[in-house]
Design an enzyme around this catalytic site. Sequence first.
Site, short mmCIF file in Angstrom:
data_model
loop_
_atom_site.label_atom_id
_atom_site.label_comp_id
_atom_site.label_asym_id
_atom_site.label_seq_id
_atom_site.Cartn_x
_atom_site.Cartn_y
_atom_site.Cartn_z
N ARG A 5 -1.14 -2.22 -18.73
CA ARG A 5 -2.40 -1.50 -18.82
C ARG A 5 -2.42 -0.39 -17.77
O ARG A 5 -2.25 -0.67 -16.57
CB ARG A 5 -3.50 -2.53 -18.53
N TYR A 21 0.86 -1.20 0.00
CA TYR A 21 0.00 0.00 0.00
C TYR A 21 0.88 1.23 0.00
O TYR A 21 1.83 1.31 0.77
CB TYR A 21 -0.92 0.03 1.23
N LYS A 30 -0.88 0.94 -25.18
CA LYS A 30 -1.19 0.85 -26.61
C LYS A 30 0.13 0.89 -27.38
O LYS A 30 0.94 -0.01 -27.20
CB LYS A 30 -2.18 1.95 -26.98
N THR A 40 -2.67 6.50 -22.28
CA THR A 40 -2.58 5.14 -21.73
C THR A 40 -1.12 4.71 -21.89
O THR A 40 -0.35 5.32 -22.64
CB THR A 40 -3.46 4.15 -22.51
N GLU A 62 -0.47 4.81 -0.61
CA GLU A 62 -1.26 6.03 -0.86
C GLU A 62 -0.37 7.25 -0.69
O GLU A 62 0.39 7.35 0.27
CB GLU A 62 -2.44 6.10 0.11
N ASP A 97 -5.21 14.02 -25.45
CA ASP A 97 -5.23 12.63 -24.99
C ASP A 97 -4.57 11.82 -26.10
O ASP A 97 -5.17 11.57 -27.13
CB ASP A 97 -6.68 12.20 -24.76
C1 LIG Z 1 -7.87 3.85 -25.07
C2 LIG Z 1 -8.21 5.26 -24.84
C3 LIG Z 1 -8.55 5.74 -23.56
C4 LIG Z 1 -8.90 4.87 -22.40
O1 LIG Z 1 -8.05 3.99 -21.94
P1 LIG Z 1 -8.49 2.89 -20.86
O2 LIG Z 1 -7.17 2.52 -20.29
O3 LIG Z 1 -9.20 1.84 -21.60
O4 LIG Z 1 -9.35 3.58 -19.85
C5 LIG Z 1 -8.75 7.09 -23.40
N1 LIG Z 1 -8.63 7.93 -24.43
C6 LIG Z 1 -8.35 7.50 -25.67
C7 LIG Z 1 -8.26 8.50 -26.76
C8 LIG Z 1 -8.14 6.15 -25.92
O5 LIG Z 1 -7.90 5.75 -27.16
#
Ligand SMILES: *Cc1c(COP(=O)(O)O)cnc(C)c1O
Length: 432
Positions: free
Chosen positions: A228, A47, A222, A219, A49, A193
């Site tokens: 993840r 933990y 990807k 993220t 936090e 994003d």
């Molecule tokens: C994949 C994605 C997310 C979300 O990711 P998670 O880890 O699945 O919550 C947010 N924004 C964009 C543009 C994405 O392609």
Amino acid sequence: MKRDEKIFDLIRQEKERQMHGIELIASENFVSEQVLEAMGSVMTNKYAEGYPGKRYYGGCQIVDQSEQIAIDRACQLFNATFANVQPHSGAQANMAVMQALLEPGDTFMGLDLSHGGHLSHGSPVNASGMLYKPVAYHVAKETGRVDYDEMEKIALECHPKLIIAGASAYSRDWDYKRMREIADKVGAVLMADVSHPAGLIAKGLLNDPLEYCHIITTTTHKTLRGPRGGMILIRHDFEDPRGRKTPKGETKMMSALINSAVFPGIQGGPLEHVIASKAVAFGEALSDEYMEYIQQVRKNAAFMARAFMDKGYDVISGGTDNHSMLIDLRGKFPEITGKMVENTLVLADITVNKNMVPFDTRSPFLTSGLRVGTPAITTRGLKQDKMAVIVELIDDVISDINPETKTASEAKINAVRAEVNKMMKDYPLFAW
Ligand SMILES: *Cc1c(COP(=O)(O)O)cnc(C)c1O
């Protein structure tokens, strides 16, 4: 304790599935053995936090170091000065920025979900759309590219507090400079994003969002090829546009507001095993091998888009700048839905996802499009010479789909699956 054979058998089956198939889901990838190892480590027991050096628990002296390394490497990758690596996912990272920046009911802008935007950019079924007031901008019908003139017009009308660049199904680069001009005109904060193209951005293959954006979220699983998770980065820290003050009477800085928004705002304890794994993945992404990898990802995507167009498919915007593309099936196969194609290809061990195309005439459950991407197959080692072969296999299956039965013949599926399995035998999962 008895070994849980049931679950480990399912894990073995999932590994087989990943090994045998052609993985074309644009948001997926295959992590390295050391990224997996860090994720499956004893750091899950801790933990922690709070943040490195400022924890609410004892015994954090080791995880403090690994989290700090993750932060430092993240900053190095994106030339940032602040990183929060604790968000459990991309959606959490976005939620934290909104919580830091917006008050409930505040207006923000994002790309329309059906034009490639993400759920967490204002969908009515997501917290972003329930707590705040989302206004969508779009791509232009003729070009398939973001319509910045429309964006400006809408921004001037609705005065958003936040404008979000970035998408889940958009194959072109972004004009962050233009977006910053629009944001400045209306006094909005600009966030990108970059969940999908993060790896290409980190290696300088696409425009640098932090040159113009106040904040980026991404993220880590990807194109970045980590575990993840999510993170938030800033290059030039700035004072709270809402003017909130510290106990000393100074205006709060956005980095501090974001840290508070992640924890204790929307999350509890960080996943220190995942953060250690993020550090490992960032270390890999800083390497020259990763540079070669990500260049190949883009090259493969360009070859694949060309191969689809050569076969008469309509690729939205006529190609790709990144790792992905969106195919409108209506031109070549007006009767065939994205759902039929996704379901049929899976039987042939090819994974893609159905996707809305801009101005789609079908529902999100059926869709008229397919989204495909090359990050995962490039990790497996496939080069550009295989892209036309894969498109040929896909086209073979789609051409055989009967709109009545919604699938292809068993003979066709079996024949293509045999080809797919034979091809992927030459590309082991952990080859690199
Ligand atoms: C994949 C994605 C997310 C979300 O990711 P998670 O880890 O699945 O919550 C947010 N924004 C964009 C543009 C994405 O392609």
